[in-house]
Design an enzyme around this catalytic site. Structure first.
Site, mmCIF file in Angstrom:
data_model
loop_
_atom_site.group_PDB
_atom_site.id
_atom_site.type_symbol
_atom_site.label_atom_id
_atom_site.label_comp_id
_atom_site.label_asym_id
_atom_site.label_seq_id
_atom_site.Cartn_x
_atom_site.Cartn_y
_atom_site.Cartn_z
ATOM 1 N N SER A 146 63.390 58.449 59.304
ATOM 2 C CA SER A 146 64.214 59.849 59.490
ATOM 3 C C SER A 146 63.944 61.236 60.069
ATOM 4 C CB SER A 146 63.933 60.859 57.770
ATOM 5 O OG SER A 146 64.904 61.706 57.845
ATOM 6 N N TYR A 160 58.984 63.413 51.508
ATOM 7 C CA TYR A 160 59.675 63.119 51.851
ATOM 8 C C TYR A 160 59.220 62.596 52.902
ATOM 9 C CZ TYR A 160 64.342 60.455 53.232
ATOM 10 O OH TYR A 160 64.575 59.874 53.869
HETATM 11 N N1 LIG Z 1 71.097 59.121 53.343
HETATM 12 C C1 LIG Z 1 70.953 59.607 54.511
HETATM 13 O O1 LIG Z 1 71.783 60.724 54.214
HETATM 14 C C2 LIG Z 1 69.556 59.505 55.459
HETATM 15 C C3 LIG Z 1 69.400 60.292 56.255
HETATM 16 C C4 LIG Z 1 67.905 59.962 57.358
HETATM 17 C C5 LIG Z 1 67.408 58.679 56.268
HETATM 18 N N2 LIG Z 1 67.702 57.637 55.668
HETATM 19 C C6 LIG Z 1 67.307 56.498 54.923
HETATM 20 O O2 LIG Z 1 67.428 56.093 54.895
HETATM 21 C C7 LIG Z 1 67.059 55.024 54.013
HETATM 22 C C8 LIG Z 1 68.721 54.565 53.380
HETATM 23 O O3 LIG Z 1 68.458 55.703 52.980
HETATM 24 P P1 LIG Z 1 70.407 55.362 51.389
HETATM 25 O O4 LIG Z 1 71.308 56.428 51.611
HETATM 26 O O5 LIG Z 1 70.873 54.096 51.481
HETATM 27 O O6 LIG Z 1 69.828 55.268 50.147
HETATM 28 P P2 LIG Z 1 69.795 54.283 48.791
HETATM 29 O O7 LIG Z 1 69.754 55.716 47.785
HETATM 30 O O8 LIG Z 1 71.803 54.979 48.819
HETATM 31 O O9 LIG Z 1 69.868 53.063 48.458
HETATM 32 C C9 LIG Z 1 68.680 52.741 48.782
HETATM 33 C C10 LIG Z 1 68.574 51.436 47.843
HETATM 34 O O10 LIG Z 1 67.103 51.630 48.141
HETATM 35 C C11 LIG Z 1 66.586 51.096 46.855
HETATM 36 N N3 LIG Z 1 65.695 51.213 46.479
HETATM 37 C C12 LIG Z 1 64.702 51.901 46.060
HETATM 38 N N4 LIG Z 1 63.476 52.246 44.902
HETATM 39 C C13 LIG Z 1 63.265 50.799 45.623
HETATM 40 C C14 LIG Z 1 62.191 50.279 45.488
HETATM 41 N N5 LIG Z 1 60.874 50.435 44.975
HETATM 42 N N6 LIG Z 1 61.941 48.956 45.997
HETATM 43 C C15 LIG Z 1 63.581 48.004 46.258
HETATM 44 N N7 LIG Z 1 64.422 48.819 46.066
HETATM 45 C C16 LIG Z 1 64.712 50.149 46.148
HETATM 46 C C17 LIG Z 1 67.878 51.694 45.987
HETATM 47 O O11 LIG Z 1 68.144 51.482 44.420
HETATM 48 C C18 LIG Z 1 68.537 51.681 46.044
HETATM 49 O O12 LIG Z 1 69.904 50.259 46.072
HETATM 50 C C19 LIG Z 1 66.018 55.462 53.375
HETATM 51 O O13 LIG Z 1 65.304 55.079 54.184
HETATM 52 C C20 LIG Z 1 66.363 56.486 53.455
HETATM 53 O O14 LIG Z 1 64.983 57.373 53.996
HETATM 54 C C21 LIG Z 1 69.222 58.498 54.637
#
Ligand SMILES: NC(=O)c1ccc[n+]([C@@H]2O[C@H](COP(=O)([O-])OP(=O)(O)OC[C@H]3O[C@@H](n4cnc5c(N)ncnc54)[C@H](O)[C@@H]3O)[C@@H](O)[C@H]2O)c1
Length: 259
Positions: A146, A160
């Site tokens: 991120s 985070y």
């Molecule tokens: N959504 C945003 O705005 C955003 C912004 C910057 C970075 N990110 C990064 O993008 C990535 C995906 O984000 P997202 O928004 O799709 O997340 P999300 O929460 O929608 O989905 C993530 C998935 O990861 C799974 N998960 C959580 N802990 C886990 C574990 N210990 N082992 C296996 N699976 C696990 C959850 O069950 C979930 O289905 C992350 O690394 C997040 O930090 C997201």
């Protein structure tokens, strides 16, 4: 270009959101995909959607913070897909029940789950596949991070962000260590993503129905929040043969929010 036929990919946290988009993009380029998620039902749903398009995919439900479960889950996925993991995308990074709180009021009881997931979880997955990649002389690892990993915010996500910064540092070192073995390791640092999984005006409604998100989207130079398919396209490039000279980099993917 970017033909992934014959490659086996593992995408963590791919039961929904960004990870599901990455899995879709890799499968569309011909990769067989192991869909990891903590929630087995979510992994199954992503697999069903991929298989419906004719792709090869299996669910790989395990907790990336559990080192033994990672090893067993990778072995099971490799057996099911009849090939070793060539491509790892460490996408799981949002702990269940993630909260936002200023650092002064965010107690240490909650810190470890961010670091366990983003730093150690990613490290466990990398160590489960790196020996094989190096031995075969080809491998691709993409870390999803991120902008908060290297840019301060007032959003109440300090730990985070620190956990993302930690894994960005790990990637730089690992990339140097394995560069001569044909393995590249890069980070994609995302900006704010749309909670709408299907992009603009899809069946789940208008792109940003929430006024606060509409306002945030307007602040992004390209005028919208990110979508899973934006990330999938960038991952496809990074894991391709064509990206062999790209390694050790942290690449911001954020619609121009920081330049
Ligand atoms: N959504 C945003 O705005 C955003 C912004 C910057 C970075 N990110 C990064 O993008 C990535 C995906 O984000 P997202 O928004 O799709 O997340 P999300 O929460 O929608 O989905 C993530 C998935 O990861 C799974 N998960 C959580 N802990 C886990 C574990 N210990 N082992 C296996 N699976 C696990 C959850 O069950 C979930 O289905 C992350 O690394 C997040 O930090 C997201």
């Amino acid at each position: 270009m970017y033909d992934l036929t014959g490659r086996v990919a593992l995408v963590t946290g791919a039961g929904q959101g960004v990870g599901a988009g990455i899995a879709r993009a890799l499968a569309a380029q011909g990769a067989a995909v192991a869909v990891n998620d903590l929630e087995a039902a979510r992994a199954d749903a992503t697999v069903a959607a991929l298989v419906a398009t004719g792709a090869a995919a299996v669910a790989a439900p395990f907790d990336v913070t559990d080192r033994d479960a990672v090893r067993a889950g990778v072995a099971a996925a490799e057996a099911a897909l009849r090939g070793p993991v060539d491509i790892l995308v460490n996408n799981a990074g949002v702990p269940v029940g993630m909260t936002m709180s200023p650092f002064r009021t965010f107690g240490p009881a909650d810190w470890s789950r961010y670091v366990d997931l983003n730093l150690y979880g990613s490290a466990h997955c990398m160590q489960a596949v790196l020996d094989g990649m190096c031995g075969r002389g080809w491998g691709r690892i993409v870390q999803i991070s991120s902008g908060a990993g290297h840019t301060g915010t007032r959003l109440g996500i300090s730990i985070y962000g620190a956990s993302k910064g930690g894994v960005e540092g790990l990637v730089r070192h690992v990339a140097q260590e394995v560069a001569r073995d044909g393995v590249t390791v890069n980070t994609l640092a995302l900006g704010l993503m749309s909670p709408q999984p299907d992009g603009p005006d899809g069946p789940d409604g208008p792109d940003e129905p929430d006024p606060a998100l509409t306002s945030l989207a307007r602040q992004v130079p390209v005028g919208r929040l990110g979508r899973p398919d934006d990330v999938g396209a960038a991952v496809v490039y990074l894991v391709s043969d064509e990206a062999a000279w790209m390694t050790g980099q942290t690449i911001d993917l954020n619609g121009g929010a920081t330049t």
